[in-house]
Design an enzyme around this catalytic site. Structure first.
Site, PDB file in Angstrom:
ATOM      1  N   LYS A  45      52.688 108.629   6.737  1.00 43.03           N
ATOM      2  CA  LYS A  45      52.487 107.241   6.275  1.00 43.03           C
ATOM      3  C   LYS A  45      51.012 106.851   6.298  1.00 43.03           C
ATOM      4  O   LYS A  45      50.495 106.271   5.335  1.00 43.03           O
ATOM      5  CB  LYS A  45      53.291 106.283   7.162  1.00 43.03           C
ATOM      6  CG  LYS A  45      53.259 104.840   6.689  1.00 43.03           C
ATOM      7  CD  LYS A  45      53.954 103.905   7.670  1.00 43.03           C
ATOM      8  CE  LYS A  45      55.431 104.206   7.802  1.00 43.03           C
ATOM      9  NZ  LYS A  45      56.107 103.247   8.682  1.00 43.03           N
ATOM     10  N   ASN A  60      61.113  90.359  11.863  1.00 48.86           N
ATOM     11  CA  ASN A  60      59.744  90.138  11.385  1.00 48.86           C
ATOM     12  C   ASN A  60      59.591  90.554   9.917  1.00 48.86           C
ATOM     13  O   ASN A  60      59.133  89.769   9.079  1.00 48.86           O
ATOM     14  CB  ASN A  60      58.751  90.913  12.261  1.00 48.86           C
ATOM     15  CG  ASN A  60      57.336  90.885  11.687  1.00 48.86           C
ATOM     16  OD1 ASN A  60      57.024  91.625  10.761  1.00 48.86           O
ATOM     17  ND2 ASN A  60      56.498  90.018  12.207  1.00 48.86           N
ATOM     18  N   SER A  80      46.765  96.910  10.716  1.00 52.40           N
ATOM     19  CA  SER A  80      46.382  97.375  12.063  1.00 52.40           C
ATOM     20  C   SER A  80      45.010  98.048  12.009  1.00 52.40           C
ATOM     21  O   SER A  80      44.175  97.859  12.895  1.00 52.40           O
ATOM     22  CB  SER A  80      47.396  98.386  12.601  1.00 52.40           C
ATOM     23  OG  SER A  80      48.438  97.727  13.276  1.00 52.40           O
ATOM     24  N   LYS A 111      54.517 107.702  17.963  1.00 49.53           N
ATOM     25  CA  LYS A 111      55.531 106.659  18.108  1.00 49.53           C
ATOM     26  C   LYS A 111      55.957 106.651  19.559  1.00 49.53           C
ATOM     27  O   LYS A 111      55.910 107.680  20.234  1.00 49.53           O
ATOM     28  CB  LYS A 111      56.758 106.949  17.231  1.00 49.53           C
ATOM     29  CG  LYS A 111      57.568 105.718  16.898  1.00 49.53           C
ATOM     30  CD  LYS A 111      56.839 104.848  15.880  1.00 49.53           C
ATOM     31  CE  LYS A 111      57.720 103.737  15.366  1.00 49.53           C
ATOM     32  NZ  LYS A 111      57.119 103.109  14.186  1.00 49.53           N
TER      33      LYS A 111
END
Length: 440
Positions: free
Chosen positions: A92, A218, A346, A104
């Site tokens: 990604k 979200n 981010s 992760k």
């Protein structure tokens, strides 16, 4: 889940590696995680008893930069799932063209059943156990399911006790601790930009299309608000508490107000309750799964009526469903592109924090000379913090550039969007790995 997440992700990777003609040793090396961490987190509960939770961090690959990925608090967090999601992050970040690798993490717990102080203790103990394995230039966590900006603030504080003030060790922080404007909405906004890019390919737009959204956390709630603002008609929507529909279009601002006032989805006055099992097969132009993985499988895929599926969740479509949907001519926009808005913003947050830290450090060195120019200095530091419009414009640039590169891969390799995205990501990581010299 029909096929375990790790098996599904690894299968997609291997298909991409074959399409690219990667060397078999390199292929094997790219699949093996850099490091897998499992820790026991024991905390005192509010009632005085002790409870133990298992925490994980999988660091998959760092060829393109520091590893990056969320921390989820969910009862189903297990090593295979965390491994699959870490690998997904590697591809990604490469698809999005941000200089990170993949990681992760998570803790197997039910955050809704823990008090705020229990969550804080759990987060701090987890951080104590992994603090020497994460870092600004090593591995940078972020929020995920069941975690938020407050979780990141606790992690940042605990990490800083060991390493000194380190605002860039996590992203998705509160604004007051160096978070970025627009980070909260970033994944949902990226989903909206991705949807725009895909529909434009087919001469369509968000305005005038009908949408079904599964998941109203979200990502789902932001995607719904932004699609609604762009003139999309959301005709059905659901989350764990239930599902609702209104063929004239659900009034999203009113629904948000209802939910923010503590109301349940199913009690919303201007929509009718529907069976949640029907949600994914409801008639619409665009289906947007924003919740858990594996929701589209061989049982429900034959009945999907949407023409387009935007994977806002991670691996919502299992490989068997993929094949069924492809035969039906349904266009699936893959997760490693569709939900990359969060990691892109981010990156913007991380860069802003590092830039302002670098600037502040330079100031200490020249402070004697610069004291009289104090006001100028303060403005300069603020200059590193982007306003929300800049964040959103940059996000749109990254999303549309990634889409163009995916389409180019689809064209040159004659493959679908999922393989276009996977080959793009895998190829970028493979090239970085070869350039760095992986056999030594």
């Amino acid at each position: 889940m029909a096929m375990n997440a790790l098996a599904a992700t690894s299968r997609n990777f291997r298909r991409a590696a074959r399409l690219l003609g990667l060397d078999s040793k390199l292929e094997k090396s790219l699949l093996i995680p850099f490091r897998e961490i499992k820790v026991e987190c024991t905390i005192p509960m509010d009632d005085g008893t002790l409870a133990s939770f298992v925490g994980f961090r999988v660091q998959h690959d760092n060829a393109r930069g520091p590893m990056k990925g969320g921390i989820r608090y969910h009862p189903e967090v297990d090593p295979d799932e965390v491994n699959a999601l870490a690998q997904l992050m590697t591809w990604k970040t490469a698809v999005a063209a941000v200089p990170y690798g993949g990681a992760k993490g998570g803790i197997g717990c039910s955050p809704g059943e823990l008090s705020r102080s229990e969550l804080e203790r759990l987060t701090r103990v987890f951080t104590q156990k992994i603090h020497d394995l994460i870092g600004t230039h090593t591995d940078v966590p972020a929020p995920d399911m069941g975690t938020n900006a407050q979780t990141m603030a606790w992690m940042l504080d605990e990490y800083s006790k060991f390493h000194g003030h380190s605002p860039a060790v996590v992203t998705g922080k509160p604004i007051d601790l160096g978070g970025s404007l627009g980070r909260d909405a970033a994944t949902g906004r990226g989903v909206m930009y991705a949807t725009e890019a895909l529909l434009a390919e087919y001469g369509k737009s968000i305005s005038g299309s009908t949408f079904v959204i599964q998941g109203f956390g979200n990502v789902g709630s932001w995607a719904a608000q932004l699609i609604h603002e762009r003139g999309g008609k959301i005709i059905a929507l659901g989350d764990v508490t239930g599902s609702i529909r209104n063929k004239a279009g659900i009034d999203i601002p009113a629904l948000m107000k209802h939910r923010n006032d503590g109301g349940a989805l199913k009690d919303f006055h201007s929509a009718e309750v529907m069976d949640s099992a029907e949600l994914l097969v409801h008639d619409c132009d665009v289906l947007v799964p924003c919740a858990l993985g594996g929701v589209l499988n061989k049982d429900n895929a034959p009945d999907v009526k949407a023409k387009f599926i935007i994977e806002a969740a991670n691996h919502p479509t299992d490989p068997e469903a993929d094949e069924i949907l492809a035969k039906k001519g349904v266009i699936v926009l893959p997760d490693i592109y569709a939900n990359s808005g969060g990691v892109i913003v981010s990156y913007f947050e991380w860069v802003q924090v590092i830039a302002s830290m670098f600037f502040t450090t330079s100031l200490h060195i020249c402070s004697l000379v610069l004291i009289r120019h104090h006001r100028l200095i303060v403005q300069n530091i603020q200059g590193f913090m982007w306003d929300e419009e800049k964040v959103n414009n940059e996000l749109e640039k990254y999303m549309s550039s990634a889409f163009r590169h995916i389409k180019a891969m689809c064209k040159s390799l004659d493959c679908d969007l999922r393989m276009g995205a996977f080959t793009l990501g895998v190829n970028r990581v493979a090239r970085a790995t070869l350039l760095r010299g992986w056999e030594a």
